[in-house]
Structures are given as C-alpha cells and as structure tokens.
Design a protein around this motif. Structure first.
Motif, PDB file in Angstrom:
ATOM      1  N   LEU A 225     -32.657  30.646  14.930  1.00 29.64           N
ATOM      2  CA  LEU A 225     -31.689  31.697  14.353  1.00 29.64           C
ATOM      3  C   LEU A 225     -32.626  32.448  13.515  1.00 29.64           C
ATOM      4  N   PRO A 226     -32.505  33.917  13.757  1.00 30.35           N
ATOM      5  CA  PRO A 226     -33.318  34.830  12.889  1.00 30.35           C
ATOM      6  C   PRO A 226     -32.688  34.853  11.581  1.00 30.35           C
ATOM      7  N   VAL A 227     -33.672  34.868  10.407  1.00 27.71           N
ATOM      8  CA  VAL A 227     -33.273  34.954   9.034  1.00 27.71           C
ATOM      9  C   VAL A 227     -34.097  35.761   8.181  1.00 27.71           C
ATOM     10  N   MET A 228     -33.843  36.025   7.139  1.00 27.20           N
ATOM     11  CA  MET A 228     -34.744  36.614   6.226  1.00 27.20           C
ATOM     12  C   MET A 228     -34.362  36.504   4.612  1.00 27.20           C
TER      13      MET A 228
ATOM     14  N   ARG B 115     -42.157  43.571   9.074  1.00 26.74           N
ATOM     15  CA  ARG B 115     -42.175  42.000   8.328  1.00 26.74           C
ATOM     16  C   ARG B 115     -42.250  41.104   9.548  1.00 26.74           C
ATOM     17  N   GLN B 116     -42.734  39.998   9.051  1.00 26.57           N
ATOM     18  CA  GLN B 116     -42.844  39.101  10.158  1.00 26.57           C
ATOM     19  C   GLN B 116     -41.505  38.338  10.420  1.00 26.57           C
ATOM     20  N   MET B 117     -41.357  37.923  11.547  1.00 19.03           N
ATOM     21  CA  MET B 117     -39.970  37.187  12.112  1.00 19.03           C
ATOM     22  C   MET B 117     -40.151  35.940  11.270  1.00 19.03           C
ATOM     23  N   MET B 118     -38.916  35.684  10.750  1.00 22.42           N
ATOM     24  CA  MET B 118     -38.660  34.175  10.106  1.00 22.42           C
ATOM     25  C   MET B 118     -37.457  33.615  10.914  1.00 22.42           C
TER      26      MET B 118
ATOM     27  N   TYR C 116     -39.334  29.085   9.317  1.00 17.70           N
ATOM     28  CA  TYR C 116     -41.035  29.341  10.089  1.00 17.70           C
ATOM     29  C   TYR C 116     -41.085  30.470  10.311  1.00 17.70           C
ATOM     30  N   GLN C 117     -42.482  30.941  10.535  1.00 20.30           N
ATOM     31  CA  GLN C 117     -42.663  32.134  10.594  1.00 20.30           C
ATOM     32  C   GLN C 117     -43.695  32.297  11.617  1.00 20.30           C
ATOM     33  N   VAL C 118     -44.031  33.314  12.682  1.00 18.62           N
ATOM     34  CA  VAL C 118     -44.786  33.285  13.734  1.00 18.62           C
ATOM     35  C   VAL C 118     -46.157  33.451  13.175  1.00 18.62           C
TER      36      VAL C 118
END
Length: 437
Positions: free
Chosen positions: A93-96, A108-111, A367-369
């Motif tokens: 799931l995408p979050v920030m 910004r980096q994808m979290m 997690y981050q790419v």
C-alpha cells in the motif's frame, strides 16, 4: 602467524554470532507486530590465500550479513474494522508520513507498507496511529478513476473522508415493465388513456416525476389495432414539458403475441431497437428509458389483462449522509450512504518493485525504494504480479518464535565455542611467553 589468525577468527566469530543474536532478538521482540518482516542472518567464510605445501594455515574468520525478508507474507488476521487493510500476495500500500501533509508528494521517495490500521483523523485524513497516511487516486463524480502515470507518485493524494459529507446519485437509467390491456384496442372500446408516474432523482438529490400516458388507438375496422400512443412528460419542467411522443405497435400473432413489434418516434429522443432504450433529456440531465426490444418478453407488453405497472426500476438515490467506507479486493474505496447509494471515492493502487528484499526498511513497518530494489510501478490490485487488497484484515508478523528459539540455542552455543577458542589461544600465548623464563 597461525595462532594469531586463530585469535582473529575467534573474535570474528563472536562478532558474527552477536550480529545473529541481535537479529533473533529483533524477530522475537516483533513476533506480535503486524506487518513485521523478519531479519535473516547468513554467515560467509573469509579465506586467506596461501602457498600450497607451506605447512601452515591462517584462519580468515567469518563475516555476518543480514537481510530483511520483505517478500515473505505473514498470515492474514481478521479484524472487525473495514479500514484495517492488508495485501494478500505481492504488492504494498502506498503511504506517506503525516508530517509531509500539505507539501504534496512531489519528487519524494515512494514509501509503502504491507498492512495498516487506518482511521480518519480530525481532518478526515486516513492514517495509522504511527502517522502513516494512506495514499490513493481520487475518483470522478461518476465513480470512474482518471488516468494517472504508473511510475510516478505525482497523481497520488492522501485519502480524505468527511464524516458529515452528503452525496446524491442522479437517475440515469429507468426500466419499464408495464402491461397494456389488449381489449382497449378492440373495436368499440372507450379509448380511455392510462397514466403512470415514474420517480427519478435530479443531480441535487431532489425527487421528481415523469408522467407516462398510454392512449389506445381505436380501430375503424373489425380487427383490433394493437397500437398505442405513448407520451412522456417531465413533472419538473415548465407546464409539464413533453420529453417524447411515440407510436407503439404490438404483435398479435400466435408466435409473438403481446410483445412489442415496433416503435415510431413522433418527437423527442430516438428509440434504439437493438437495446430497447429511449434517449430522454429531463431538466436534471440525460436519462435512458428501457421499454424492451421488439419481440422480447418483458418491458412493454399488451395482454388481455388490466393495466399493470409490473416492474419499474431505476438507479439513483436522494441526498444521503455517509455511513461507512469499505475497500474491495481491487483497491476501490467505496462510501455507503444511508439512502443505499454506494459511490467509489478513491482507488488505492499496489506498489511493486522487481526486488522487494532490496527495499530500505524504515520505522513502523514501512519501506522505501532503493537502487537495489529497482524502480516501482503502481498496479491495479489483482493485475500483473500483484495480489488483492483485503479489508477487515491485518497481516501478522512473519516471525516463527519456535524457529527463532532454536536459532537462539545454536547461536548461544556457537558464541560460547568462539569464546573458548579465544580462551585457548590466550593460554597458548601464555605458554609461549613462559618459554623465555
């Protein structure tokens, strides 16, 4: 010197097993943490090259490497809340972080996270207790999802729910199931029109009516005409404006008796015999009215029975208040209102990368790419390699406590053995020192 290399190997063994112990401690400590991915520790030998036949061997020691097994999936634990969300299969799931709200995703980096217990805050933003905000694509008013780039975070927005929001669903489709009395088209009949009202909802949620009048055609000869004139008026228009006027002919043969034979448009929207639909335009917008196809049973019929609106259905609903929000297996976040209206408000895509184990692990099971993980791609849940989105569920920790305790025993013994090696080397060096005495 071989004895010195033995000391170094023993020290390296202590450090390696201490690293393994730290991973085991982390795994056991998070055995009850939803979405936790266990840490695995591997040992790699270090060899010092030397000439063959030299009669000596120098120990190189050992090196510990740790990796988080992010691609492992924990079991799903059922919950009682629709916004407890997990993924079954690949994808996250995408979050920030909530601290970035207002600044937008930008570059910004994808979290991402595999599971979360999301609840609306004071502003209606869906977030976890740790401050992770759920991201998604907002839907259009008709529930469709606009096209967004799949390799960019630019289209994602925080999912926001307004608890006191209201919404209306205008009527766009009406289906008529009405029987017209066959004896009204026989010679000598009174020719009394039949009228029925059909409710529809405007774009503001207001209830309006369409009035449909059926007037039989009285024959001049000995046979029944099997014909009617249908006139549709909008009760919301000025002086009950006419939306359409049509001549209806019904089949009187043995094979298709009572079914609609043909429709002739006198005024208003055209009739499509392929779909059996009339295209009408009320003051609230376009409405498709299905009266049935020629030869089909259903829709408008003419049988020797009383006038009967047997089956009139429509879509749409009046203005209603938000009751609950649920997410389906495709990641569609749907809001249900107290009038029975259900509308798609967001789509939550699933994030996937070529190497999930290469992601950078952050706090709160996010997690981050990274260059090791590869570039991300936003999939519709269930498409490509991704699995489904599960509401009313959380993903359990991937820690197996029994296996971790077994590894703990092995690590303890290995640590003690390496300490014994250091103690033995110390005694041997002491003996070497004593030779001089």
């Amino acid at each position: 010197m071989s004895i010195s290399s033995s000391l170094n190997a023993g020290v390296a063994g202590l450090a390696a097993n201490a690293t393994r112990l730290a991973g085991i401690s982390d795994n056991i400590a998070n055995s009850g943490t939803f979405g936790y991915k266990r840490v695995d520790t591997d040992f790699e030998s270090m060899v010092i090259n030397q000439a063959r036949g030299a009669g000596l061997y120098s120990a190189g020691g050992v090196r510990a490497t740790t990796s988080r097994l992010i691609d492992e999936k924990g079991s799903l634990v059922a919950s009682s809340h629709p916004l407890d969300i997990a993924t079954s299969g690949r994808g996250m799931l995408p979050v920030m972080p909530s601290v970035l709200l207002g600044s937008g995703m930008g570059d910004r980096q994808m979290m991402m996270t595999s599971t979360g217990s999301f609840r609306p805050d004071a502003e209606g933003v869906l977030r976890t207790d740790s401050g992770m905000v759920l991201m998604g694509w907002p839907a259009n008013l008709d529930g469709s999802i606009p096209v967004h780039p799949r390799d960019s975070v630019g289209g994602l927005q925080p999912v926001v729910l307004t608890q006191n929001q209201t919404s209306a669903d205008p009527t766009t489709r009406v289906t008529l199931g009405i029987n017209l009395p066959a004896n009204a088209t026989r010679p000598g009949a009174a020719g009394v029109p039949e009228t029925t009202a059909v409710e529809y909802y405007g774009p503001l949620g207001r209830s309006e009516n369409m009035f449909i009048t059926f007037t039989p055609a009285i024959p001049t000869g000995p046979a029944a005409s099997n014909a009617w004139k249908m006139e549709i008026r909008d009760g919301n228009g000025p002086a009950a404006s006419v939306l359409g006027s049509y001549e209806l002919a019904f089949d009187g043969s043995h094979s298709g008796g009572g079914t609609l034979q043909s429709v002739t448009t006198l005024s208003g929207g055209a009739y499509d015999p392929a779909t059996g639909a009339l295209s009408l335009t009320v003051l609230g917008g376009p409405v498709t009215m299905n009266i049935g196809r020629p030869g089909d049973v259903g829709g408008l019929m003419q049988l020797d029975s009383a006038f009967a609106p047997t089956n009139i259905t429509k879509n749409g609903s009046p203005a209603g208040h938000l009751m609950t929000v649920e997410i389906d297996e495709h990641g569609m976040l749907r809001a249900a209102y107290d009038t029975g209206f259900i509308r798609t408000i967001y789509q939550v895509p699933l994030v996937d990368v070529p190497n999930p184990n290469g992601l950078i692990a952050l706090n709160n099971q996010t997690y981050q790419v990274s260059p090791t993980s590869g570039s991300f791609y936003l999939w519709d849940a269930g498409d490509g390699p991704t699995g489904a989105v599960e509401g009313y569920a959380r993903e359990a920790s991937t820690t197996d406590v029994a296996a971790e305790l077994t590894d703990l025993i092995q690590t303890q013994r290995a640590y003690s053995s390496n300490a014994k090696v250091i103690q033995t080397v110390d005694e041997m060096l002491q003996e070497t020192t004593n030779i001089k005495r």
